[in-house]
Design an enzyme around this catalytic site. Sequence first.
Site, PDB file in Angstrom:
ATOM      1  N   VAL A  11       7.093  -5.897 -16.972  1.00 34.34           N
ATOM      2  CA  VAL A  11       6.807  -5.072 -15.788  1.00 34.34           C
ATOM      3  C   VAL A  11       6.016  -5.872 -14.744  1.00 34.34           C
ATOM      4  CG1 VAL A  11       5.812  -2.915 -14.946  1.00 34.34           C
ATOM      5  CG2 VAL A  11       6.828  -2.991 -17.223  1.00 34.34           C
ATOM      6  N   LYS A  99       1.614   4.267 -20.344  1.00 36.69           N
ATOM      7  CA  LYS A  99       1.672   5.670 -20.818  1.00 36.69           C
ATOM      8  C   LYS A  99       0.694   5.952 -21.942  1.00 36.69           C
ATOM      9  CE  LYS A  99       5.037   2.928 -22.125  1.00 36.69           C
ATOM     10  NZ  LYS A  99       6.439   2.652 -22.256  1.00 36.69           N
ATOM     11  N   GLU A 123       2.924   6.688 -11.569  1.00 37.36           N
ATOM     12  CA  GLU A 123       4.313   7.166 -11.491  1.00 37.36           C
ATOM     13  C   GLU A 123       5.211   6.482 -12.527  1.00 37.36           C
ATOM     14  OE1 GLU A 123       5.780   9.645  -9.085  1.00 37.36           O
ATOM     15  OE2 GLU A 123       7.054   9.428 -10.853  1.00 37.36           O
ATOM     16  N   GLY A 128      10.241   5.602 -16.247  1.00 34.45           N
ATOM     17  CA  GLY A 128      10.501   4.309 -15.601  1.00 34.45           C
ATOM     18  C   GLY A 128      10.595   4.469 -14.089  1.00 34.45           C
ATOM     19  N   GLY A 181      14.417  -6.007 -22.509  1.00 33.83           N
ATOM     20  CA  GLY A 181      13.063  -5.664 -22.047  1.00 33.83           C
ATOM     21  C   GLY A 181      12.799  -4.171 -22.018  1.00 33.83           C
ATOM     22  N   GLU A 184       9.231  -1.230 -26.638  1.00 34.38           N
ATOM     23  CA  GLU A 184       7.786  -1.492 -26.693  1.00 34.38           C
ATOM     24  C   GLU A 184       7.534  -2.764 -27.502  1.00 34.38           C
ATOM     25  OE1 GLU A 184       5.391   0.660 -25.086  1.00 34.38           O
ATOM     26  OE2 GLU A 184       7.353   1.035 -24.267  1.00 34.38           O
ATOM     27  N   ASP A 195       6.476   6.890 -28.162  1.00 31.90           N
ATOM     28  CA  ASP A 195       6.524   6.654 -26.710  1.00 31.90           C
ATOM     29  C   ASP A 195       6.913   7.949 -25.971  1.00 31.90           C
ATOM     30  OD1 ASP A 195       6.743   4.628 -24.397  1.00 31.90           O
ATOM     31  OD2 ASP A 195       8.709   5.595 -24.372  1.00 31.90           O
ATOM     32  N   LYS A 199       4.694  10.367 -23.249  1.00 27.85           N
ATOM     33  CA  LYS A 199       5.218  10.761 -21.933  1.00 27.85           C
ATOM     34  C   LYS A 199       5.243  12.282 -21.780  1.00 27.85           C
ATOM     35  CE  LYS A 199       7.874   6.496 -21.483  1.00 27.85           C
ATOM     36  NZ  LYS A 199       9.139   5.838 -21.870  1.00 27.85           N
TER      37      LYS A 199
HETATM   38  N1  HSE Z   1       9.913   1.475 -24.337  1.00 27.46           N
HETATM   39  C1  HSE Z   1      10.007   2.368 -23.240  1.00 27.46           C
HETATM   40  C2  HSE Z   1      11.392   2.994 -23.246  1.00 27.46           C
HETATM   41  C3  HSE Z   1       9.740   1.634 -21.961  1.00 27.46           C
HETATM   42  O1  HSE Z   1      12.268   2.474 -23.936  1.00 27.46           O
HETATM   43  O2  HSE Z   1      11.606   4.001 -22.596  1.00 27.46           O
HETATM   44  C4  HSE Z   1       9.607   2.506 -20.744  1.00 27.46           C
HETATM   45  O3  HSE Z   1       8.477   3.341 -20.831  1.00 27.46           O
END
Ligand code: HSE
Length: 407
Positions: A11, A99, A123, A128, A181, A184, A195, A199
């Site tokens: 990022v 997050k 944001e 994403g 990419g 995580e 994850d 969120k």
């Molecule tokens: N690892 C997270 C995903 C990255 O795959 O959504 C974005 O937050």
Amino acid sequence: MKIAVLGYGVVGSGVVELMHKNPESINAKAGTDIEIKYILDIRDFDDSPFKNLFTKDFNVILNDPEIDVVVEVIGGLNPAYRFVKDSLLAGKSVVTSNKELVSVYGDELLQIAKDNNKNFLFEASVGGGIPIIRPINQCLAANEIESISGILNGTTNFILTKMVKEGYSFEDALKTAQQLGYAEANPAADIEGIDSCRKIAILASLAYGEHVNPDKVHTEGITEIKLEDIRHADKMGYAVKLLGTIRKNDDNTLFIMVAPFLVEKSIPLSGVEDVYNAILVEGDAVGISLFYGRGAGKLPTASAVVADVIDCAKHIKARKYLYWKSSDGSFIEDYKKMLCKRYVRFDGGVTCTDIRETFTDAQCTEEDGSLVFITSDMNEYDFDKALASLESKCASTAAAVIRVFSI
Ligand code: HSE
């Protein structure tokens, strides 16, 4: 306006790239020239065109009065929490894509930002590149939010899509997501639903104004999902998706959970594939709105981070209103009380007659030697009791149980 970028990973490098790709339009929208003065990373980047910007010492950034905005894209809690907190306390605005940080410490960091009249914007932390924090905070502010449900993890959606559509093994699909990419640092956070949990906790905190700690959110991942259930579901008119979901009850308590769900093909979430995320937000005035886009990856995430930097530049004196208060989470209801249908598979030992004696409304079908059925709406206590009674009567154990999503 001078900024510092903490972390030069996927990022961070995307943020630097985007700032140098579209400088005229970014500066015009910000109303000032934005310059990256420092990039913090513990690694060496001697071949980078930005090598003169690198520092390994956060204090250089913290003690530089020229730095107005700190962009934290390191991820994780340590040292990100300390860096963000110190930056806000030092009177700098902070933009983050982190997050984990926002879901665990959002209430405290928002309070510090408020006390110091600075911005703390995030944001990129959910969805994403999809605009979702601002829409919930601003554009839908006139609504009572009735429910939020979404595909919030790009990696797991990518894995499920590659397995179903292109015959990838789970391991190969995960490896490809890592190479792109999306995943995580520890991909267990993706596939075990952690994850998505962070969120959905952020969205709940934002929509209802009280902090929802991720440890209050019941979370299941996709590791138990079998390809054969995805195929049975497909024949029955459903896709299997990992969803984060929030439902507001009449007494203002919330059901929140992350789990795999069967999603009927008539519901748009079912057709969301690859790294794409989509979030359905239901407001009492607006009805249902759908937010869709790339949920992970370098430039989509950088797009949301840089937009926050521009917003900080525009609001360098006037703080944007973004806030939720601390809470013990007592408004979060036991997820087992939530009514929903369930898909169940038995690989033998039961007949459709047995099934209908226990689950009277079940639609039972035979598929490749297995019996699969979908129950009526039940809470989890009643379902568990009924399933246990069927299993003991037939001396057979269900091979799979997956919830069915409804709006
Ligand atoms: N690892 C997270 C995903 C990255 O795959 O959504 C974005 O937050």
